[in-house]
Design a protein around this motif. Structure first.
Motif, short mmCIF file in Angstrom:
data_model
loop_
_atom_site.label_atom_id
_atom_site.label_comp_id
_atom_site.label_asym_id
_atom_site.label_seq_id
_atom_site.Cartn_x
_atom_site.Cartn_y
_atom_site.Cartn_z
N UNK A 1 5.56 -6.23 21.99
CA UNK A 1 6.88 -5.95 21.45
C UNK A 1 7.14 -6.14 22.97
N UNK A 2 8.81 -7.11 22.40
CA UNK A 2 9.43 -8.13 22.88
C UNK A 2 10.73 -6.94 24.14
N UNK A 3 11.06 -6.80 24.73
CA UNK A 3 11.67 -6.06 25.55
C UNK A 3 13.81 -6.76 25.61
N UNK A 4 14.10 -7.55 25.07
CA UNK A 4 15.22 -8.23 23.94
C UNK A 4 15.55 -6.59 24.17
N UNK A 5 16.98 -6.66 24.08
CA UNK A 5 18.22 -6.09 23.64
C UNK A 5 18.03 -6.55 22.05
N UNK A 6 18.53 -7.30 20.88
CA UNK A 6 18.41 -7.47 19.91
C UNK A 6 17.01 -7.57 19.19
N UNK A 7 15.93 -7.12 19.75
CA UNK A 7 14.37 -7.18 19.31
C UNK A 7 14.22 -5.98 19.32
N UNK A 8 14.61 -5.31 20.06
CA UNK A 8 14.28 -4.00 20.54
C UNK A 8 13.75 -2.57 19.93
N UNK A 9 12.61 -1.80 19.52
CA UNK A 9 13.10 -1.09 18.77
C UNK A 9 12.97 0.47 19.94
N UNK A 10 12.25 0.12 20.89
CA UNK A 10 12.44 1.87 21.52
C UNK A 10 12.46 1.35 22.83
N UNK A 11 13.01 2.97 23.61
CA UNK A 11 12.79 2.14 25.14
C UNK A 11 11.29 1.37 25.43
N UNK A 12 10.73 0.99 26.14
CA UNK A 12 8.42 0.53 26.37
C UNK A 12 8.57 1.68 26.70
N UNK A 13 7.48 1.90 26.66
CA UNK A 13 6.34 2.84 26.92
C UNK A 13 6.63 3.17 27.98
N UNK A 14 6.34 2.67 28.90
CA UNK A 14 5.99 1.98 30.91
C UNK A 14 7.38 2.74 31.36
N UNK A 15 9.03 2.62 30.53
CA UNK A 15 9.90 3.29 31.14
C UNK A 15 10.35 4.47 30.27
N UNK A 16 9.28 5.12 30.14
CA UNK A 16 9.48 6.40 29.07
C UNK A 16 9.30 7.84 30.34
N UNK A 17 8.77 7.40 31.24
CA UNK A 17 7.56 8.05 32.09
C UNK A 17 8.66 9.72 32.85
N UNK A 18 9.36 9.48 33.11
CA UNK A 18 10.71 10.21 33.57
C UNK A 18 11.04 11.84 32.30
N UNK A 19 10.63 11.44 30.88
CA UNK A 19 10.92 12.33 29.77
C UNK A 19 9.96 12.85 29.77
N UNK A 20 8.96 12.56 30.09
CA UNK A 20 7.69 13.63 29.97
C UNK A 20 7.99 14.91 31.06
N UNK A 21 8.63 14.94 31.75
CA UNK A 21 8.97 16.29 32.78
C UNK A 21 10.56 16.18 31.62
N UNK A 22 11.83 15.79 31.85
CA UNK A 22 13.36 16.57 31.28
C UNK A 22 13.27 15.42 30.00
N UNK A 23 12.66 16.01 29.33
CA UNK A 23 13.20 15.89 27.17
C UNK A 23 13.98 16.00 26.95
N UNK A 24 14.23 15.06 26.17
CA UNK A 24 15.78 15.28 25.65
C UNK A 24 15.99 17.07 25.15
N UNK A 25 15.46 17.81 24.41
CA UNK A 25 15.65 18.89 24.01
C UNK A 25 15.72 19.72 24.91
N UNK A 26 15.33 19.42 26.76
CA UNK A 26 15.64 20.19 27.46
C UNK A 26 17.19 19.88 28.16
N UNK A 27 18.37 19.25 27.52
CA UNK A 27 19.74 18.05 27.41
C UNK A 27 20.84 18.87 28.10
N UNK A 28 20.38 20.50 27.42
CA UNK A 28 21.39 20.92 26.92
C UNK A 28 21.19 22.21 27.56
N UNK A 29 19.95 22.27 28.84
CA UNK A 29 19.77 23.17 29.46
C UNK A 29 21.01 23.41 30.90
#
Length: 187
Positions: A1-29
């Motif tokens: 999967x390319x990281x280029x914006x025009x073809x990217x379907x999602x944030x590459x897994x390598x950059x998602x590690x902070x979401x494990x601690x602070x997932x979107x569900x907690x962003x309203x806390x």
């Protein structure tokens, strides 16, 4: 999967590690700091402008006239272009260097977001030119003003798709990072 914006379907897994601690569900806390809330509000404003412009284009496609399209779309487009360009300049010039410093493990993710800004800048240039072409064609009474409006509508759709992808991916990196290192972003 390319990281280029025009073809990217999602944030590459390598950059998602902070979401494990602070997932979107907690962003309203309550723990979501002022800077993170402001960032989300800014992004919400871009999404609202995109939706407003898409609605104006849809109304035109449904039988609206070019003058009404121009009256609603061009001022919104101008505000959107200026706001998004300014926002990216602040991120790239101020926030991204701080983020690289306080969390070096996310540097590649910040580099991805910076590359997105370059790609989006190209889309903003295309939108500006298409908007100017539509404005000039309508103001001069050119018979091809509808073609210019269609070109602007296409440019807007392409730009919105890429901007939406970037906003979501940026939030998935930036909001957890700002939350994790709130002291570095306190005003």
């Amino acid at each position: 999967m390319s990281d280029a914006l025009d073809v990217r379907q999602a944030l590459p897994e390598a950059h998602r590690w902070l979401l494990e601690t602070y997932p979107r569900l907690r962003w309203h806390d309550a723990e979501l700091g002022e800077v993170a809330r402001f960032w989300l509000q800014m992004h919400g404003g871009f999404r609202q402008k995109q939706a407003a412009m898409a609605g104006q284009v849809a109304a035109w496609h449904a039988g609206g006239d070019l003058v009404s399209l121009h009256r609603g779309l061009i001022p919104t487009l101008q505000a959107y272009l200026q706001h998004l360009d300014g926002h990216h300049r602040v991120e790239t010039g101020h926030y991204f260097p701080v983020m690289r410093r306080v969390e070096p493990r996310i540097t590649a993710g910040i580099d991805l977001l910076d590359a997105d800004h370059d790609a989006i800048h190209g889309q903003l240039e295309a939108l500006f030119k298409a908007g100017l072409g539509f404005h000039q064609a309508l103001a001069s009474g050119a018979p091809d003003a509808a073609d210019h409006a269609a070109h602007l509508a296409d440019a807007l759709e392409r730009a919105s798709r890429q901007t939406d992808r970037h906003l979501e991916d940026e939030e998935d990196i930036v909001i957890p990072l700002i939350t994790r290192h709130a002291d570095a972003f306190a005003h």
